[in-house]
Design an enzyme around this catalytic site. Structure first.
Site, PDB file in Angstrom:
ATOM      1  N   HIS A 109       0.798  -1.206   0.030  1.00  0.00           N
ATOM      2  CA  HIS A 109      -0.142   0.010  -0.097  1.00  0.00           C
ATOM      3  C   HIS A 109       0.727   1.095   0.094  1.00  0.00           C
ATOM      4  CE1 HIS A 109       1.034  -0.265   4.136  1.00  0.00           C
ATOM      5  NE2 HIS A 109       0.689   0.983   4.215  1.00  0.00           N
TER       6      HIS A 109
HETATM    7  C1  UD1 Z   1      -1.735   4.991   6.304  1.00  0.00           C
HETATM    8  C2  UD1 Z   1      -0.453   5.620   7.040  1.00  0.00           C
HETATM    9  C3  UD1 Z   1       0.409   4.318   6.840  1.00  0.00           C
HETATM   10  C4  UD1 Z   1      -0.039   3.144   7.102  1.00  0.00           C
HETATM   11  C5  UD1 Z   1      -1.333   2.970   6.471  1.00  0.00           C
HETATM   12  C6  UD1 Z   1      -2.152   1.823   6.934  1.00  0.00           C
HETATM   13  C7  UD1 Z   1       0.070   7.859   6.759  1.00  0.00           C
HETATM   14  C8  UD1 Z   1       1.153   8.867   6.116  1.00  0.00           C
HETATM   15  N1  UD1 Z   1       0.115   6.761   6.398  1.00  0.00           N
HETATM   16  O1  UD1 Z   1      -1.424   5.256   4.881  1.00  0.00           O
HETATM   17  O2  UD1 Z   1       1.617   4.646   7.639  1.00  0.00           O
HETATM   18  O3  UD1 Z   1       0.770   2.112   7.023  1.00  0.00           O
HETATM   19  O4  UD1 Z   1      -2.487   4.149   6.716  1.00  0.00           O
HETATM   20  O5  UD1 Z   1      -3.156   1.604   6.115  1.00  0.00           O
HETATM   21  O6  UD1 Z   1      -0.582   8.487   7.765  1.00  0.00           O
HETATM   22  N2  UD1 Z   1      -8.894   5.298   2.133  1.00  0.00           N
HETATM   23  C9  UD1 Z   1     -10.077   4.892   1.894  1.00  0.00           C
HETATM   24  N3  UD1 Z   1     -10.592   4.415   3.045  1.00  0.00           N
HETATM   25  C10 UD1 Z   1     -10.210   4.456   4.112  1.00  0.00           C
HETATM   26  C11 UD1 Z   1      -8.990   4.845   4.511  1.00  0.00           C
HETATM   27  C12 UD1 Z   1      -8.304   5.376   3.189  1.00  0.00           C
HETATM   28  O7  UD1 Z   1     -10.833   4.750   0.828  1.00  0.00           O
HETATM   29  O8  UD1 Z   1     -10.887   4.130   5.257  1.00  0.00           O
HETATM   30  C13 UD1 Z   1      -8.175   5.831   0.876  1.00  0.00           C
HETATM   31  C14 UD1 Z   1      -8.555   7.142   0.440  1.00  0.00           C
HETATM   32  O9  UD1 Z   1      -8.416   7.479  -0.955  1.00  0.00           O
HETATM   33  C15 UD1 Z   1      -7.300   7.877   0.899  1.00  0.00           C
HETATM   34  C16 UD1 Z   1      -6.252   6.852   0.520  1.00  0.00           C
HETATM   35  O10 UD1 Z   1      -6.894   5.611   0.795  1.00  0.00           O
HETATM   36  O11 UD1 Z   1      -7.013   9.005   0.396  1.00  0.00           O
HETATM   37  C17 UD1 Z   1      -4.894   6.788   1.389  1.00  0.00           C
HETATM   38  O12 UD1 Z   1      -5.461   6.651   2.666  1.00  0.00           O
HETATM   39  P1  UD1 Z   1      -4.439   7.645   3.940  1.00  0.00           P
HETATM   40  O13 UD1 Z   1      -4.886   7.332   5.211  1.00  0.00           O
HETATM   41  O14 UD1 Z   1      -4.048   8.875   3.370  1.00  0.00           O
HETATM   42  O15 UD1 Z   1      -2.965   6.798   3.900  1.00  0.00           O
HETATM   43  P2  UD1 Z   1      -2.756   5.324   3.897  1.00  0.00           P
HETATM   44  O16 UD1 Z   1      -2.308   4.916   2.368  1.00  0.00           O
HETATM   45  O17 UD1 Z   1      -4.106   4.522   4.180  1.00  0.00           O
END
Ligand code: UD1
Length: 357
Positions: free
Chosen positions: A201
């Site tokens: 991811h």
């Molecule tokens: C975040 C953490 C990462 C951790 C990961 C675990 C940061 C910088 N990164 O990354 O260290 O390993 O979580 O999962 O905080 N999204 C959804 N639904 C959700 C959550 C996310 O659709 O419930 C999608 C959204 O489009 C979002 C993207 O995933 O923009 C990324 O989510 P984000 O929380 O920005 O970072 P992660 O890649 O999940």
């Protein structure tokens, strides 16, 4: 004493759960649980609260998605009045996600004492957003709880005074030890006895579409010999759709939704090998004695290389293929116990916090 816990993303939940529980044993402690809403899908958040036995958050900031800057800023804006009004004695933050650093900023501006759980980890790779989050959070923390000696050394090297640092062990392993007996293989996968488990991811892996296609081609190749289970993070799902990948329609490469904690734990326990770019999974596989191939050039968790089962394969597809062949052919080693990864880290944190003047 009033303690405010700030959590936001999936890996925070397994770290906060044992600390909440350990502090509940002290009658004088009032606890408030705040969820920033960084992770908001039921499968990324709600199910974890349920399986970990965590109470419903007292406060949910419901920030949702956005660019990293937007997300961090939005958390700060919504958190500031809460911390300002409640003025807890301590704010506890976990790991290295955007919610962690956002809360650290707010506490430093309001001069509310901040404690960081899982402090001191360093990959020395500043292109990784989590590395920046770790560096800043540690600089702003009044109390730093570390999982391993390398973390203590990193903090000392950055000039953080030793009396703020307590090596307590690994709270994520507390949760693993408690819940391993309840780990349950998802029903539809219970017939598989040999499989490779994959999670990817990190933006560096999944936002680079040519590289993502290359990794998928390697996974398709592996799936000729063994089943491949790949629970797909929402970010990765979007990228896979964009990448027009060759993996759909391949019956032994199973693309799954993100899995709940107990189901994913069972798969880690039973996998022949795990391929990942996660931080926590490097630790969990090390504890379980399951070989782990990490698709990154570096790790902030070097103890998993020296004492655990982790190997870095970098961004090198031939390394990945070669290491996979090796682990699939070799007999499994017995896991080695890593000091203080013993199920009692959160109890140590509770004892230290409650003994503070
Ligand atoms: C975040 C953490 C990462 C951790 C990961 C675990 C940061 C910088 N990164 O990354 O260290 O390993 O979580 O999962 O905080 N999204 C959804 N639904 C959700 C959550 C996310 O659709 O419930 C999608 C959204 O489009 C979002 C993207 O995933 O923009 C990324 O989510 P984000 O929380 O920005 O970072 P992660 O890649 O999940």
């Amino acid at each position: 004493m009033h303690i405010l816990h700030v959590v936001g993303a999936r890996p925070n939940f397994m770290k906060a759960a044992p600390v909440l529980h350990a502090l509940r044993q002290y009658p004088g402690i009032r606890q408030t649980l705040l969820h920033t809403g960084q992770h908001y899908d039921a499968g990324m958040s709600e199910v974890f609260f349920r399986q970990l036995g965590m109470p419903e958050p007292d406060i949910n900031l419901a920030v949702g998605s956005g660019s990293p800057t937007q997300q961090t800023a939005e958390i700060m804006l919504r958190l500031e009045p809460v911390v300002g009004e409640q003025r807890p004695d301590w704010v506890l933050v976990y790991g290295d996600v955007n919610s962690t650093v956002a809360a650290a900023f707010v506490c430093s501006k309001l001069r509310v004492p901040l404690a960081h759980v899982e402090a001191g980890l360093r990959s020395r790779d500043r292109s990784m957003p989590e590395e920046i989050n770790r560096l800043i959070t540690d600089q702003l923390s009044d109390l730093l709880f570390t999982p391993s000696p390398d973390a203590d050394d990193n903090l000392a090297h950055e000039g953080i005074s030793p009396e703020k640092i307590y090596r307590v062990g690994n709270v994520m392993i507390d949760t693993l030890i408690r819940l391993l007996p309840q780990a349950q293989t998802p029903m539809d996968l219970s017939g598989l006895d040999r499989f490779v488990l994959v999670t990817l991811h990190r933006p560096a892996n999944v936002d680079d579409l040519p590289w993502l296609r290359e990794m998928l081609a390697a996974l398709v190749e592996v799936s000729h010999d063994t089943e491949v289970l790949f629970p797909v993070h929402p970010r990765t799902a979007k990228r896979l759709a964009e990448a027009n990948t060759p993996c759909t329609g391949n019956p032994r490469l199973h693309l799954l939704p993100p899995l709940p904690y107990l189901e994913f734990l069972a798969l880690q326990r039973d996998a022949q090998v795990v391929i990942t770019d996660s931080g926590g999974i490097q630790e969990e596989t090390s504890y379980l004695g399951v070989p782990c191939l990490t698709v990154r050039e570096n790790t902030e968790r070097p103890i998993t290389l020296t004492e655990g089962t982790n190997r870095l394969v970098g961004r090198d597809i031939s390394q990945l293929r070669q290491q996979l062949r090796r682990v699939l052919a070799e007999p499994r080693e017995k896991p080695r116990a890593i000091p203080l990864w013993d199920g009692h880290a959160a109890e140590r944190i509770a004892k230290i916090l409650t003994a503070l003047p």
